[in-house]
Design a protein around this motif. Structure first.
Motif, PDB file in Angstrom:
ATOM      1  N   LEU A 138      34.753  42.679  42.410  1.00  0.00           N
ATOM      2  CA  LEU A 138      34.703  41.291  41.952  1.00  0.00           C
ATOM      3  C   LEU A 138      35.753  40.998  40.888  1.00  0.00           C
ATOM      4  CD1 LEU A 138      30.820  40.959  41.592  1.00  0.00           C
ATOM      5  CD2 LEU A 138      32.233  40.241  43.527  1.00  0.00           C
ATOM      6  N   LEU A 139      36.126  42.021  40.149  1.00  0.00           N
ATOM      7  CA  LEU A 139      37.073  41.867  39.050  1.00  0.00           C
ATOM      8  C   LEU A 139      38.193  42.888  39.176  1.00  0.00           C
ATOM      9  CD1 LEU A 139      34.471  41.519  36.162  1.00  0.00           C
ATOM     10  CD2 LEU A 139      35.906  39.678  37.046  1.00  0.00           C
ATOM     11  N   ALA A 140      39.400  42.444  38.920  1.00  0.00           N
ATOM     12  CA  ALA A 140      40.550  43.343  38.829  1.00  0.00           C
ATOM     13  C   ALA A 140      40.843  43.555  37.356  1.00  0.00           C
ATOM     14  CB  ALA A 140      41.754  42.738  39.544  1.00  0.00           C
TER      15      ALA A 140
ATOM     16  N   VAL B  76      41.785  40.858  32.550  1.00  0.00           N
ATOM     17  CA  VAL B  76      40.753  40.886  33.581  1.00  0.00           C
ATOM     18  C   VAL B  76      40.963  39.666  34.466  1.00  0.00           C
ATOM     19  CG1 VAL B  76      38.270  40.844  34.061  1.00  0.00           C
ATOM     20  CG2 VAL B  76      39.129  42.049  32.050  1.00  0.00           C
ATOM     21  N   GLU B  77      40.925  39.861  35.776  1.00  0.00           N
ATOM     22  CA  GLU B  77      41.099  38.751  36.703  1.00  0.00           C
ATOM     23  C   GLU B  77      40.045  38.816  37.795  1.00  0.00           C
ATOM     24  OE1 GLU B  77      45.092  39.231  38.122  1.00  0.00           O
ATOM     25  OE2 GLU B  77      45.926  37.920  36.571  1.00  0.00           O
ATOM     26  N   LEU B  78      39.698  37.664  38.350  1.00  0.00           N
ATOM     27  CA  LEU B  78      38.783  37.607  39.489  1.00  0.00           C
ATOM     28  C   LEU B  78      39.527  37.972  40.763  1.00  0.00           C
ATOM     29  CD1 LEU B  78      36.911  34.286  38.676  1.00  0.00           C
ATOM     30  CD2 LEU B  78      35.801  36.500  38.996  1.00  0.00           C
ATOM     31  N   THR B  79      38.883  38.772  41.594  1.00  0.00           N
ATOM     32  CA  THR B  79      39.392  38.999  42.937  1.00  0.00           C
ATOM     33  C   THR B  79      39.001  37.795  43.802  1.00  0.00           C
ATOM     34  OG1 THR B  79      37.377  40.067  43.708  1.00  0.00           O
ATOM     35  CG2 THR B  79      39.021  41.479  42.638  1.00  0.00           C
TER      36      THR B  79
ATOM     37  N   ARG C 162      34.694  33.659  44.966  1.00  0.00           N
ATOM     38  CA  ARG C 162      33.661  33.098  45.850  1.00  0.00           C
ATOM     39  C   ARG C 162      32.266  33.376  45.296  1.00  0.00           C
ATOM     40  NH1 ARG C 162      37.180  35.499  49.672  1.00  0.00           N
ATOM     41  NH2 ARG C 162      35.746  37.257  49.908  1.00  0.00           N
ATOM     42  N   PHE C 163      32.078  34.580  44.764  1.00  0.00           N
ATOM     43  CA  PHE C 163      30.758  34.958  44.258  1.00  0.00           C
ATOM     44  C   PHE C 163      30.397  34.196  42.994  1.00  0.00           C
ATOM     45  CE2 PHE C 163      28.007  37.864  41.744  1.00  0.00           C
ATOM     46  CZ  PHE C 163      26.914  37.886  42.600  1.00  0.00           C
TER      47      PHE C 163
ATOM     48  N   ARG D 270      26.524  31.184  39.667  1.00  0.00           N
ATOM     49  CA  ARG D 270      26.091  30.145  38.733  1.00  0.00           C
ATOM     50  C   ARG D 270      24.946  29.327  39.313  1.00  0.00           C
ATOM     51  NH1 ARG D 270      32.248  28.536  36.875  1.00  0.00           N
ATOM     52  NH2 ARG D 270      32.319  29.848  35.005  1.00  0.00           N
ATOM     53  N   ARG D 271      25.037  29.013  40.593  1.00  0.00           N
ATOM     54  CA  ARG D 271      23.929  28.276  41.225  1.00  0.00           C
ATOM     55  C   ARG D 271      22.656  29.109  41.209  1.00  0.00           C
ATOM     56  NH1 ARG D 271      27.886  26.985  45.250  1.00  0.00           N
ATOM     57  NH2 ARG D 271      26.870  28.475  46.649  1.00  0.00           N
TER      58      ARG D 271
END
Length: 300
Positions: free
Chosen positions: A49-51, A57-60, A65-66, A71-72
């Motif tokens: 999920l994270l790079a 730190v970055e989102l993959t 998408r996740f 959050r929902r």
């Protein structure tokens, strides 16, 4: 698959901070433990999920998408808790104790909706926004310049900013004080860690007139401590109209050219609307109308 909501909450916190150390401090856990919990979540989902590297730190793509779904999921879980436990308190904060914006709204709210219980704390705006994102506050109130897909803000008060100084200060004899004439003054600010957004606001309107006082290395959060510094050091400080009268030996004078105005906003999460939040919004708008908080939107 049964997702562990605690792991989901940890993931969302990391994405909001984009820094494991800050997220760990916010969650009150050790950074190595947080890293391990995120790896556990990734293992359960079967995808990173994270790079991460030593610099950022970055989102993959999978993380992006996740995140929206996470959050929902957390919002739905909180709604389920609220439904099961009945009436929940309205959780809100003031940036500094003593300013009258939030207390004035809460007095209106008490008249309009006396059954609503309120938990009212003190927190700087940066912390308020973080706790709002984390679901620990229902509303944040203060300076808010950014809006995104998650948060929404509405200006509720334009608060004229004045100058507090000793009554024997040479500038005190003036009825109005031009901002450009403050270059040689000794300045007192609030706590740079607690209210950096307020300090940045003051430094910005001073800089527009060519006034560049040295930014504070430290300060005192309580208004009473700031006033004591003004008295002892023959200094000056920015003093919004929302502040109380400064007391004996001190005077407040209007600032001109420009006349700065602090814009108070109420901020809420788009996915966490509730009857309590709507009641506060109604009370804030009614208070603003009754007290003329938005009467002049073109000052300065």
């Amino acid at each position: 698959m049964d997702l562990n909501l605690r792991l989901v909450r940890y993931f969302v916190a990391v994405t909001e901070e984009m820094h494991f150390g800050r997220a760990a401090a916010r969650l009150f856990i050790a950074q190595p433990s947080l890293s391990a919990q995120i790896r556990r979540l990734e293992q359960e989902l079967g995808t990173p999920l994270l790079a991460r590297n030593t610099r950022k730190v970055e989102l993959t793509p999978a993380g992006e998408r996740f995140l929206e779904a996470a959050r929902r999921l957390l919002a739905a879980a909180q709604e389920a808790v609220d439904a099961a436990t009945g009436h929940e308190p309205l959780r809100i904060a003031s940036i500094v104790d003593g300013l009258d914006t939030v207390p004035s709204i809460l007095r209106t709210l008490a008249r309009q909706q006396p059954s609503i219980e309120v938990v009212h704390g003190i927190a700087g705006m940066i912390r308020q926004i973080a706790e709002l994102r984390a679901g620990k506050l229902d509303l944040a109130v203060g300076l808010f310049g950014e809006q995104d897909a998650e948060l929404r803000g509405e200006i509720i008060r334009l608060d004229p900013v004045r100058l507090v100084l000793r009554e024997d200060h040479p500038l005190a004899a003036q009825g109005e004080i031009p901002v450009s004439g403050l270059g040689r003054c000794r300045w007192v600010f609030g706590n740079v860690d607690h209210t950096p957004d307020w300090i940045d606001f003051v430094l910005a309107f001073l800089a527009e007139s060519g006034v560049r006082p040295r930014p504070p290395f430290a300060g005192q959060t309580p208004l009473s401590a700031m006033l004591e510094q003004v008295r002892e050091r023959d200094a000056v400080a920015a003093w919004p109209e929302s502040c109380p009268a400064p007391g004996p030996g001190l005077v407040v004078r209007p600032l001109v050219d420009p006349s700065p105005v602090y814009p108070w906003s109420m901020v809420w999460r788009r996915d966490r609307m509730s009857d309590r939040v709507r009641a506060f919004q109604a009370a804030a708008r009614a208070t603003a109308a009754d007290l003329g908080w938005l009467r002049d939107q073109h000052r300065g």
